[in-house]
Scaffold this active site. Structure first.
Site, PDB file in Angstrom:
ATOM      1  N   ARG A  80       0.843  -1.189   0.000  1.00  0.00           N
ATOM      2  CA  ARG A  80       0.000   0.000   0.000  1.00  0.00           C
ATOM      3  C   ARG A  80       0.882   1.244   0.000  1.00  0.00           C
ATOM      4  O   ARG A  80       1.930   1.283   0.652  1.00  0.00           O
ATOM      5  CB  ARG A  80      -0.909   0.048   1.243  1.00  0.00           C
ATOM      6  CG  ARG A  80      -1.717  -1.187   1.501  1.00  0.00           C
ATOM      7  CD  ARG A  80      -2.652  -1.562   0.396  1.00  0.00           C
ATOM      8  NE  ARG A  80      -3.728  -0.614   0.183  1.00  0.00           N
ATOM      9  CZ  ARG A  80      -4.571  -0.672  -0.837  1.00  0.00           C
ATOM     10  NH1 ARG A  80      -4.443  -1.614  -1.751  1.00  0.00           N
ATOM     11  NH2 ARG A  80      -5.537   0.197  -0.950  1.00  0.00           N
ATOM     12  N   GLU A 136      -2.171   8.252  -5.677  1.00  0.00           N
ATOM     13  CA  GLU A 136      -2.172   7.603  -6.985  1.00  0.00           C
ATOM     14  C   GLU A 136      -3.245   8.191  -7.888  1.00  0.00           C
ATOM     15  O   GLU A 136      -4.377   8.379  -7.433  1.00  0.00           O
ATOM     16  CB  GLU A 136      -2.375   6.088  -6.822  1.00  0.00           C
ATOM     17  CG  GLU A 136      -1.216   5.419  -6.106  1.00  0.00           C
ATOM     18  CD  GLU A 136      -1.349   3.899  -6.053  1.00  0.00           C
ATOM     19  OE1 GLU A 136      -2.383   3.367  -6.508  1.00  0.00           O
ATOM     20  OE2 GLU A 136      -0.423   3.242  -5.561  1.00  0.00           O
ATOM     21  N   HIS A 142       1.050   0.405 -10.045  1.00  0.00           N
ATOM     22  CA  HIS A 142       0.149  -0.442  -9.243  1.00  0.00           C
ATOM     23  C   HIS A 142      -0.269  -1.674 -10.049  1.00  0.00           C
ATOM     24  O   HIS A 142      -1.461  -1.932 -10.263  1.00  0.00           O
ATOM     25  CB  HIS A 142      -1.070   0.345  -8.791  1.00  0.00           C
ATOM     26  CG  HIS A 142      -1.666  -0.175  -7.518  1.00  0.00           C
ATOM     27  ND1 HIS A 142      -2.198   0.651  -6.562  1.00  0.00           N
ATOM     28  CD2 HIS A 142      -1.805  -1.439  -7.035  1.00  0.00           C
ATOM     29  CE1 HIS A 142      -2.639  -0.077  -5.554  1.00  0.00           C
ATOM     30  NE2 HIS A 142      -2.417  -1.353  -5.819  1.00  0.00           N
TER      31      HIS A 142
END
Length: 528
Positions: free
Chosen positions: A233, A262, A281
């Site tokens: 994370r 993000e 990601h």
């Protein structure tokens, strides 16, 4: 029977919709809706299946008047307001294992990439410079991997690292010595891990305890030349401090698949930093993982909506589809006992105890506790269910205790619910007849057998000849038809209890008239 209706509001493998339909749900697939568009339609649905794009905010949840479950195809649920969903009685599920292997493999890939500077070497080679002398990597064999977080994904990374002949040191507050031995890793505190590790990889959720776990202070405790990988994370690493450590050379390399924000801004300070690698990601981005999480979330949600099974829920106890039918009659009994004691107890409630004995002692206590509280809290809220009842009880400061007895009793299975009030304790108990029919067997210390259903009249009176006839005549005068007639008493001529089920709602004037009958102490109209 109306089928549950599900909305898939993010892009998802098409087989998810097929699973919903095969398991008895109607499904609409509408990815890419704006928040306003979602808000306009969400009230039609029992279930909402999402990935990361849909935001289940308070505003959306307020509009979701029929919603029972939100299923996140993936692990992270940052896009769901879980506390508010819980207060609304909405179950929130994720699929924590569907992308575990994929994410673990990406972490291993980044460990290799940062060890051998593969992206920079590739870029230089494709630019025609043949930079053979610019890159000197390190072997993984014999190096120590520091694992922060030893859960499902972390344990897979540990297994792969051990296969590469690395040593693994793990920090996880919930890792037991026995589990560490089973995994083949050394259990350590965080400072020891930071001092020993040649590589560090993070596999922990983002919480108040883990936020910036690799802070500037902790990064300074690492071995010089350490390499760091984060596929978990964003927010676990102080990115500004990491930039300084890379610039100074203390950290020899870092690879991030996740960022605190993000997507990160184009001018993010880490971009362009020497020995820094990043991916957008991609931890769960494999064909297999995308299919797995979509299928799993559809199976979980359909199980809940159709059978009551609860799997991988974040705000209620899990209950498998196999367990749900077995627990169903017990939960019905628990809810009715909670409702009964809630309707009859007087004074401020301070504590509630739920006791299980006989066959009930072997059952999971949490679902039964939630069912009792749902019945009880219906006296305080008209939107209560087994999801939000524990939250409502906690908000009111109610002390809830669950007790399991191994002893044998008069009944093969028994649930007892006791509330402590400002006017004393009040206790009711029930059992199952024929393994599926809930029955009351005791009320406030008086044995009585009764089915709790529909409209009922509860009377406490002095046991005396002719009393039953007077009550029967009174109901007849008010046009009330009696369904069942249940009696119990402490002793002959002592305090007695009468529970009547009737065919229609009991009017206030009947309650008042019953209070005036000779020998009556308490009269209460009940609803189940």
């Amino acid at each position: 029977m109306t089928k549950p209706k599900v909305l898939i509001s993010d892009k998802m493998d098409p087989n998810a919709a097929r699973i919903f339909e095969e398991r008895g749900c109607d499904v609409d697939v509408k990815p890419g809706m704006t928040p306003d568009e979602l808000k306009a339609v969400i009230g039609q649905y029992d279930g909402l299946a999402i990935r990361s794009a849909t935001k289940a905010t308070r505003e959306i949840l307020d509009a979701a008047t029929n919603l029972k479950v939100i299923g996140r195809a993936g692990i992270g649920v940052d896009n769901v307001d879980i506390p508010y969903a819980s207060s609304k009685g909405v179950v929130v599920m994720n699929t924590p294992f569907g992308n575990s292997i994929t994410t673990a493999e990406h972490a291993i890939a980044l460990i290799f990439a940062v060890a051998r500077q593969i992206p920079a070497a590739d870029a230089g080679t494709q630019a025609g410079t043949w930079p053979k002398n610019d890159f000197m990597g390190v072997e993984l064999t014999g190096k120590t991997l520091g694992l922060i977080g030893a859960g499902n994904i972390g344990s897979i990374v540990a297994s792969r690292a051990l296969g590469l002949k690395m040593k693994v040191v793990a920090y996880d507050p919930f890792l037991t010595e026995e589990r560490a031995v089973e995994m083949g890793v050394e259990k350590a505190d965080l400072d020891t891990l930071l001092a020993k590790a040649d590589f560090i990889t993070l596999h922990t959720p983002l919480t108040d305890q883990t936020r910036n776990i690799l802070s500037a202070e902790n990064l300074a405790k690492t071995k010089k030349g350490v390499r760091i990988v984060n596929c978990a994370r964003g927010g676990l690493i102080d990115e500004a401090a990491l930039k300084d450590m890379l610039d100074s050379g203390h950290v020899a390399g870092a690879a991030l698949d996740v960022f605190a924000q993000e997507p990160p801004a184009p001018d993010h300070p880490l971009f362009g930093t020497k020995n820094f690698i990043c991916t957008p990601h991609l931890g769960a981005s494999t064909t297999e993982a995308q299919v797995n999480v979509a299928l799993q979330v559809a199976e979980q949600m359909a199980d809940y909506l159709v059978t009551g099974g609860v799997t991988n829920a974040l705000n209620v106890p899990s209950l498998s589809a196999e367990e749900a039918p077995k627990l169903k009659p017990y939960m019905a009994l628990a809810e009715r006992l909670g409702s009964l004691v809630g309707q009859l107890a007087h004074g401020n409630l301070t504590q509630i105890s739920i006791e299980r004995e006989g066959a009930a002692a072997a059952l999971s206590g949490k679902p039964l506790e939630a069912a009792v509280l749902a019945g009880l809290m219906k006296q305080y809220s008209d939107t209560v269910n087994m999801v939000n009842a524990p939250y409502l009880a906690r908000e009111r400061g109610l002390d809830v205790r669950s007790i399991r007895h191994e002893r044998d009793g008069a009944y093969n299975t028994l649930l007892r619910v006791t509330v402590a009030t400002s006017q004393g304790d009040r206790s009711v108990a029930g059992t199952l007849f024929g393994a599926e029919n809930p029955r009351l067997v005791e009320i406030f210390g008086i044995g009585i057998e009764a089915e709790l259903a529909g409209h009922m009249l509860y009377i406490v009176n002095q046991d005396a000849p002719g009393f039953i006839g007077r009550i029967g005549s009174l109901l007849g005068e008010h046009g009330i038809n009696i369904g069942t007639f249940n009696l119990g008493r402490r002793e002959a001529g002592g305090e007695a209890v009468l529970l009547l089920s009737v065919d229609q709602a009991i009017p206030d004037e009947l309650v008042k008239a019953a209070c005036a009958v000779e020998g009556v102490k308490v009269v209460k109209a009940l609803e189940f």
